[in-house]
Design an enzyme around this catalytic site. Structure first.
Site, PDB file in Angstrom:
ATOM      1  N   HIS A 158      -3.172   7.296   3.027  1.00  0.00           N
ATOM      2  CA  HIS A 158      -3.630   6.029   2.484  1.00  0.00           C
ATOM      3  C   HIS A 158      -5.061   5.801   2.982  1.00  0.00           C
ATOM      4  CE1 HIS A 158      -3.952   1.989   1.312  1.00  0.00           C
ATOM      5  NE2 HIS A 158      -3.552   1.428   2.437  1.00  0.00           N
TER       6      HIS A 158
ATOM      7  N   CYS B 123       0.817  -1.222   0.000  1.00  0.00           N
ATOM      8  CA  CYS B 123       0.000   0.000   0.000  1.00  0.00           C
ATOM      9  C   CYS B 123       0.850   1.271   0.000  1.00  0.00           C
ATOM     10  CB  CYS B 123      -0.948   0.017   1.192  1.00  0.00           C
ATOM     11  SG  CYS B 123      -2.051  -1.391   1.225  1.00  0.00           S
TER      12      CYS B 123
ATOM     13  N   ASN C 178     -10.114   0.255   0.431  1.00  0.00           N
ATOM     14  CA  ASN C 178      -8.656   0.320   0.372  1.00  0.00           C
ATOM     15  C   ASN C 178      -8.205  -0.211  -0.997  1.00  0.00           C
ATOM     16  OD1 ASN C 178      -5.912  -0.154   0.589  1.00  0.00           O
ATOM     17  ND2 ASN C 178      -6.017  -1.077   2.627  1.00  0.00           N
TER      18      ASN C 178
HETATM   19  N1  COA Z   1     -18.490  -8.703   9.670  1.00  0.00           N
HETATM   20  C1  COA Z   1     -18.874  -9.060  10.900  1.00  0.00           C
HETATM   21  N2  COA Z   1     -18.025  -9.491  11.846  1.00  0.00           N
HETATM   22  C2  COA Z   1     -16.709  -9.539  11.504  1.00  0.00           C
HETATM   23  C3  COA Z   1     -16.244  -9.194  10.232  1.00  0.00           C
HETATM   24  C4  COA Z   1     -17.194  -8.766   9.293  1.00  0.00           C
HETATM   25  N3  COA Z   1     -16.854  -8.384   8.035  1.00  0.00           N
HETATM   26  N4  COA Z   1     -14.914  -9.348  10.196  1.00  0.00           N
HETATM   27  C5  COA Z   1     -14.533  -9.789  11.402  1.00  0.00           C
HETATM   28  N5  COA Z   1     -15.632  -9.922  12.203  1.00  0.00           N
HETATM   29  C6  COA Z   1     -15.719 -10.376  13.573  1.00  0.00           C
HETATM   30  C7  COA Z   1     -14.512 -11.147  14.008  1.00  0.00           C
HETATM   31  O1  COA Z   1     -14.638 -12.504  13.608  1.00  0.00           O
HETATM   32  C8  COA Z   1     -14.563 -10.978  15.500  1.00  0.00           C
HETATM   33  O2  COA Z   1     -15.502 -11.877  16.019  1.00  0.00           O
HETATM   34  P1  COA Z   1     -15.225 -12.599  17.439  1.00  0.00           P
HETATM   35  O3  COA Z   1     -15.136 -11.486  18.434  1.00  0.00           O
HETATM   36  O4  COA Z   1     -16.429 -13.455  17.575  1.00  0.00           O
HETATM   37  O5  COA Z   1     -13.940 -13.332  17.260  1.00  0.00           O
HETATM   38  C9  COA Z   1     -15.115  -9.577  15.683  1.00  0.00           C
HETATM   39  O6  COA Z   1     -15.744  -9.238  14.425  1.00  0.00           O
HETATM   40  C10 COA Z   1     -14.078  -8.544  15.986  1.00  0.00           C
HETATM   41  O7  COA Z   1     -13.008  -8.734  15.063  1.00  0.00           O
HETATM   42  P2  COA Z   1     -11.759  -7.820  15.082  1.00  0.00           P
HETATM   43  O8  COA Z   1     -10.772  -8.318  14.086  1.00  0.00           O
HETATM   44  O9  COA Z   1     -11.317  -7.620  16.499  1.00  0.00           O
HETATM   45  O10 COA Z   1     -12.410  -6.460  14.571  1.00  0.00           O
HETATM   46  P3  COA Z   1     -11.731  -5.060  14.435  1.00  0.00           P
HETATM   47  O11 COA Z   1     -12.495  -4.071  15.184  1.00  0.00           O
HETATM   48  O12 COA Z   1     -10.240  -5.148  14.657  1.00  0.00           O
HETATM   49  O13 COA Z   1     -11.958  -4.753  12.886  1.00  0.00           O
HETATM   50  C11 COA Z   1     -10.767  -4.778  10.816  1.00  0.00           C
HETATM   51  C12 COA Z   1     -11.411  -5.607  11.895  1.00  0.00           C
HETATM   52  C13 COA Z   1     -10.166  -5.720   9.775  1.00  0.00           C
HETATM   53  C14 COA Z   1     -11.815  -3.891  10.167  1.00  0.00           C
HETATM   54  C15 COA Z   1      -9.660  -3.910  11.465  1.00  0.00           C
HETATM   55  O14 COA Z   1      -8.821  -4.710  12.258  1.00  0.00           O
HETATM   56  C16 COA Z   1      -8.821  -3.208  10.450  1.00  0.00           C
HETATM   57  O15 COA Z   1      -9.299  -2.384   9.717  1.00  0.00           O
HETATM   58  N6  COA Z   1      -7.510  -3.489  10.415  1.00  0.00           N
HETATM   59  C17 COA Z   1      -6.616  -2.892   9.486  1.00  0.00           C
HETATM   60  C18 COA Z   1      -6.678  -3.675   8.223  1.00  0.00           C
HETATM   61  C19 COA Z   1      -6.170  -2.934   7.046  1.00  0.00           C
HETATM   62  O16 COA Z   1      -6.643  -1.879   6.741  1.00  0.00           O
HETATM   63  N7  COA Z   1      -5.194  -3.519   6.355  1.00  0.00           N
HETATM   64  C20 COA Z   1      -4.581  -2.928   5.232  1.00  0.00           C
HETATM   65  C21 COA Z   1      -3.555  -1.964   5.737  1.00  0.00           C
HETATM   66  S1  COA Z   1      -2.651  -1.314   4.434  1.00  0.00           S
END
Ligand code: COA
Length: 329
Positions: A256, A116, A286
């Site tokens: 980004h 990215c 993204n």
């Molecule tokens: N819909 C519903 N529930 C979801 C889900 C979705 N699309 N994706 C994950 N979950 C669930 C998980 O399974 C988890 O369930 P559990 O508590 O029963 O285990 C719960 O939601 C929380 O997951 P978590 O990973 O802690 O959520 P989060 O608040 O961290 O959000 C992201 C997840 C991916 C949105 C977040 O971590 C993020 O944006 N990270 C950065 C990723 C990114 O941008 N990467 C590229 C960088 S260049």
């Protein structure tokens, strides 16, 4: 006094595919909801390349638009750098496909891979080549077709990513405009935080790797979230310090386009107004290396930034990598 030669933005262009993938549609594909996606990411929809499209076809359109905006004939371009993690082929470089299609007959071309952060890295590399006097006109492109490498059964990743391309023509100028500061960093011990495990020389394609979905994007979302929030703040602070700029002297930060929560958390720590940060992730998600150049082009075309303004571009991603540029327009 000898005027300082810098790499200035002469023109920008971008392209996103027509097809929209909405949260409502994702609700029918995986166990998720529009409310969850909106609350955790701020993304409403993303664009998905059509069957006839690929990274090069989108890059070509963005490149033509950037050349037109710059008023430059592609034959005057000396080098093309395409930042991408989704090239048309493992080799040859997507830059060569663009070079041929736009008629940049005198240009060399190569792809740059910094996930990215790729476009910001590419601008910084181009700025070095222009400032040194070796090149005058360089076309820098960020283009991605992530939809081809995302696992649409993995709800934690498939909601985040989209396709598109953005481009900028950088040209040598001695009028005070141009790239003033560059930063490029990486942290290789975090390689496993975000990667496509198979398809390279370590784990070549086989029926087993395909069956195990190892050619798709794998990510430790929480780990990347923490990294991104911290690095976002550090990149902006470092850029301000390096150029001796006060917060109110920055016209726009073009980050980004990763996640509304990451942007808001960083902005709170930086104590800057949210309006100083360009956001279009609600519409595109993204788009990896394409995200900053699409945002830059939209900000310019919307009249949000003008000649003489200072802007900061920042990006972070797989590698892990991160980068910034401070540019006077
Ligand atoms: N819909 C519903 N529930 C979801 C889900 C979705 N699309 N994706 C994950 N979950 C669930 C998980 O399974 C988890 O369930 P559990 O508590 O029963 O285990 C719960 O939601 C929380 O997951 P978590 O990973 O802690 O959520 P989060 O608040 O961290 O959000 C992201 C997840 C991916 C949105 C977040 O971590 C993020 O944006 N990270 C950065 C990723 C990114 O941008 N990467 C590229 C960088 S260049």
């Amino acid at each position: 006094m000898t005027p300082i030669r810098r790499a200035a933005i002469a023109g920008t262009g971008s392209y996103v595919p027509e097809r929209i993938l909405s949260n409502a549609e994702l609700e029918r594909m995986v166990d998720t909801t529009d409310a969850w996606i909106m609350e955790r990411t701020g993304i409403q929809e993303r664009r998905i390349a059509g069957p006839e499209e690929s990274t090069s076809t989108m890059a070509i359109i963005a490149a033509r638009r950037a050349c037109e905006d710059a008023g430059i004939n592609p034959a005057e371009i000396e080098l093309i750098i395409v930042a991408t993690i989704t090239p048309d082929y493992v080799f040859p470089a997507t830059a060569c496909l663009v070079q041929h299609a736009i008629g940049a007959k005198r240009a060399g071309g190569f792809d740059l891979e910094a996930a990215c952060s790729g476009f910001v890295y590419a601008v910084n590399v181009a700025a070095g080549l222009i400032t040194s006097g070796m090149y005058k006109n360089i076309l820098v492109i960020g283009a991605e077709t992530l939809s081809r490498l995302v696992n649409y059964q993995d709800r934690a990743t498939c909601i985040l990513f989209g396709d598109g391309a953005g481009a900028a023509v950088l040209t040598a100028r001695e009028n005070g405009s141009g790239v003033l500061h560059t930063s490029m960093r990486s942290e290789g011990e975090e390689t496993q935080s975000m990667l496509i495990p198979a398809g390279g020389s370590r784990q070549p394609a086989s029926p087993d790797t395909v069956a195990r979905q190892l050619h798709t994007l794998h990510m430790d979302g929480k780990r990347v979230f923490k990294f991104a929030t911290k690095i976002f703040v550090e990149l902006v602070e470092e850029a301000l310090t390096a150029c001796g700029l006060q917060r109110d002297e920055v016209a726009l930060v073009i980050p980004h386009q990763v996640n509304q929560r990451i942007i808001e958390a960083a902005v709170r720590k930086l104590e800057m107004p949210l309006e100083k940060f360009f956001v279009n992730l609600d519409r595109y998600g993204n788009t990896s290396a394409a995200s900053v150049p699409i945002a830059l082009d939209e900000a310019r075309r919307a009249g949000l930034i003008h000649a003489g303004d200072h802007i900061i571009t920042i990006a972070f991603g797989g590698g892990l990598t991160w980068a910034s540029s401070v540019i006077r327009l």
